[in-house]
Design a protein around this motif. Sequence first.
Motif, PDB file in Angstrom:
ATOM      1  N   ASP A 120     -16.991  11.772  27.010  1.00  0.00           N
ATOM      2  CA  ASP A 120     -16.534  12.761  28.003  1.00  0.00           C
ATOM      3  C   ASP A 120     -16.437  12.136  29.386  1.00  0.00           C
ATOM      4  OD1 ASP A 120     -16.456  14.633  26.017  1.00  0.00           O
ATOM      5  OD2 ASP A 120     -18.435  15.482  26.479  1.00  0.00           O
ATOM      6  N   VAL A 121     -17.420  11.270  29.723  1.00  0.00           N
ATOM      7  CA  VAL A 121     -17.393  10.620  31.037  1.00  0.00           C
ATOM      8  C   VAL A 121     -16.158   9.722  31.165  1.00  0.00           C
ATOM      9  CG1 VAL A 121     -18.556   8.907  32.479  1.00  0.00           C
ATOM     10  CG2 VAL A 121     -19.873  10.738  31.436  1.00  0.00           C
ATOM     11  N   MET A 122     -15.866   8.953  30.129  1.00  0.00           N
ATOM     12  CA  MET A 122     -14.686   8.083  30.168  1.00  0.00           C
ATOM     13  C   MET A 122     -13.403   8.899  30.283  1.00  0.00           C
ATOM     14  SD  MET A 122     -15.746   5.185  27.349  1.00  0.00           S
ATOM     15  CE  MET A 122     -14.187   4.324  27.596  1.00  0.00           C
ATOM     16  N   ARG A 123     -13.353  10.016  29.537  1.00  0.00           N
ATOM     17  CA  ARG A 123     -12.163  10.864  29.611  1.00  0.00           C
ATOM     18  C   ARG A 123     -12.012  11.476  31.000  1.00  0.00           C
ATOM     19  NH1 ARG A 123     -11.787  16.090  29.224  1.00  0.00           N
ATOM     20  NH2 ARG A 123     -13.918  16.268  28.419  1.00  0.00           N
ATOM     21  N   LEU A 124     -13.121  11.993  31.541  1.00  0.00           N
ATOM     22  CA  LEU A 124     -13.055  12.596  32.873  1.00  0.00           C
ATOM     23  C   LEU A 124     -12.734  11.551  33.939  1.00  0.00           C
ATOM     24  CD1 LEU A 124     -16.141  14.980  32.691  1.00  0.00           C
ATOM     25  CD2 LEU A 124     -13.727  15.623  32.641  1.00  0.00           C
ATOM     26  N   ARG A 125     -13.254  10.327  33.755  1.00  0.00           N
ATOM     27  CA  ARG A 125     -12.948   9.279  34.710  1.00  0.00           C
ATOM     28  C   ARG A 125     -11.464   8.931  34.689  1.00  0.00           C
ATOM     29  NH1 ARG A 125     -16.956   4.430  34.368  1.00  0.00           N
ATOM     30  NH2 ARG A 125     -18.296   6.110  35.135  1.00  0.00           N
ATOM     31  N   SER A 126     -10.893   8.870  33.482  1.00  0.00           N
ATOM     32  CA  SER A 126      -9.458   8.598  33.377  1.00  0.00           C
ATOM     33  C   SER A 126      -8.646   9.717  34.024  1.00  0.00           C
ATOM     34  CB  SER A 126      -9.077   8.437  31.901  1.00  0.00           C
ATOM     35  OG  SER A 126      -9.772   7.363  31.302  1.00  0.00           O
ATOM     36  N   GLU A 127      -9.062  10.957  33.761  1.00  0.00           N
ATOM     37  CA  GLU A 127      -8.355  12.081  34.381  1.00  0.00           C
ATOM     38  C   GLU A 127      -8.476  12.033  35.899  1.00  0.00           C
ATOM     39  OE1 GLU A 127      -9.904  15.621  32.689  1.00  0.00           O
ATOM     40  OE2 GLU A 127      -9.023  15.277  30.702  1.00  0.00           O
ATOM     41  N   MET A 128      -9.685  11.678  36.396  1.00  0.00           N
ATOM     42  CA  MET A 128      -9.888  11.609  37.841  1.00  0.00           C
ATOM     43  C   MET A 128      -9.017  10.513  38.453  1.00  0.00           C
ATOM     44  SD  MET A 128     -13.400  10.954  39.986  1.00  0.00           S
ATOM     45  CE  MET A 128     -13.453   9.240  39.470  1.00  0.00           C
ATOM     46  N   GLU A 129      -8.932   9.347  37.797  1.00  0.00           N
ATOM     47  CA  GLU A 129      -8.098   8.274  38.308  1.00  0.00           C
ATOM     48  C   GLU A 129      -6.626   8.695  38.338  1.00  0.00           C
ATOM     49  OE1 GLU A 129      -8.931   4.952  35.849  1.00  0.00           O
ATOM     50  OE2 GLU A 129     -10.883   4.500  36.792  1.00  0.00           O
ATOM     51  N   MET A 139      -5.543  11.776  38.610  1.00  0.00           N
ATOM     52  CA  MET A 139      -5.397  12.752  39.687  1.00  0.00           C
ATOM     53  C   MET A 139      -5.402  12.081  41.057  1.00  0.00           C
ATOM     54  SD  MET A 139      -7.879  15.760  38.201  1.00  0.00           S
ATOM     55  CE  MET A 139      -7.656  16.805  39.636  1.00  0.00           C
ATOM     56  N   LEU A 140      -6.269  11.061  41.227  1.00  0.00           N
ATOM     57  CA  LEU A 140      -6.291  10.338  42.500  1.00  0.00           C
ATOM     58  C   LEU A 140      -4.971   9.625  42.751  1.00  0.00           C
ATOM     59  CD1 LEU A 140      -9.902   8.852  42.488  1.00  0.00           C
ATOM     60  CD2 LEU A 140      -9.024  10.669  43.952  1.00  0.00           C
ATOM     61  N   LYS A 141      -4.407   9.041  41.692  1.00  0.00           N
ATOM     62  CA  LYS A 141      -3.126   8.366  41.838  1.00  0.00           C
ATOM     63  C   LYS A 141      -2.030   9.357  42.207  1.00  0.00           C
ATOM     64  CE  LYS A 141      -0.056   5.122  39.469  1.00  0.00           C
ATOM     65  NZ  LYS A 141       0.180   4.363  38.207  1.00  0.00           N
ATOM     66  N   GLU A 142      -2.045  10.518  41.544  1.00  0.00           N
ATOM     67  CA  GLU A 142      -1.055  11.545  41.867  1.00  0.00           C
ATOM     68  C   GLU A 142      -1.246  12.049  43.301  1.00  0.00           C
ATOM     69  OE1 GLU A 142       0.456  15.891  40.167  1.00  0.00           O
ATOM     70  OE2 GLU A 142      -1.164  14.789  39.172  1.00  0.00           O
ATOM     71  N   LEU A 143      -2.527  12.225  43.700  1.00  0.00           N
ATOM     72  CA  LEU A 143      -2.805  12.657  45.067  1.00  0.00           C
ATOM     73  C   LEU A 143      -2.341  11.616  46.072  1.00  0.00           C
ATOM     74  CD1 LEU A 143      -4.140  14.664  47.017  1.00  0.00           C
ATOM     75  CD2 LEU A 143      -6.297  13.466  46.644  1.00  0.00           C
TER      76      LEU A 143
END
Length: 287
Positions: free
Chosen positions: A86-95, A97-101
């Motif tokens: 879950d941490v790896m998945r959330l980290r990928s999603e966060m990255e 989202m940060l790239k999109e932001l």
Amino acid sequence: MRAELESYYNLKIKEFENGANRQIVDTVHTKEETKRIRDELTALREKLSAHEIRIAQLLRDLEMTRRDKEVCERDWDERNHGLEGDVMRLRSEMEAMLKELQNIIDAKLGLEMEIAAYRRMLEGEESRTGLRLIVDSALEHKSSDSGLLGFVNQVLDNRTSVSEGGYSARTSFKKSAKGPVAIYETAPDGKYVALENTGRKEESLGQWSLTRNVDKKDVASYNFADSFVIRPGDKIKLWAKGQKPPSASSLDLEINQLWGVGLHIETTLISPSGEARATHTQETTYG
């Protein structure tokens, strides 16, 4: 003679009687002691049996506890692996989202620069109704729900039409330095700021800072590490977050912020005492 014999035998008989009495007393005492020892032995055997039963119960409890521990450890390992996933998945999603932001922020800065340019052109060319229509159209697109991409394309199309109408952008640079370390270049698109050591010795920039003012607003400030040095003749680029290319020099750094873009940009290198040691000014005008 006879009296002496009788006296002698009477004495012996008394001694035998006394000895028999003592033997009887000793026998009774021995029997009582034997009975007491047997009772104690019986009690000890009963206690031993109770302790053996208790030990067997404790061994069974220990075995059950060990099995429960193994089950808990397996459950914990499975849960830990799940949480790591879950941490790896959330980290990928966060990255992502940060790239999109980051892309949205870059687009926003570009749009703000375009709007500021059009407003300045309108201030000097009030009679040109076509320019005012362009800016009004751009602002309407920004506030509508047509999407950021459509607005960007519309602004770029309008910019092309303005350029064809006789308007062009001109960017000028001014720089100064009070020492060997100077700001020799800044990217017009805000991707990096470059420093150069023009002296003949190594210069320490520990606790120095690099600030960026865009259109009279402070948008970035980077503090150098205490151990940061720049060698003679070295040119070091400080890339904005996410902008450093793979082909960049090993001396280059990537900071965790954006340098920003605009019409009037002033970049300043400040010493620990607060003195401006180097400046670089970028001015963009439309005409």
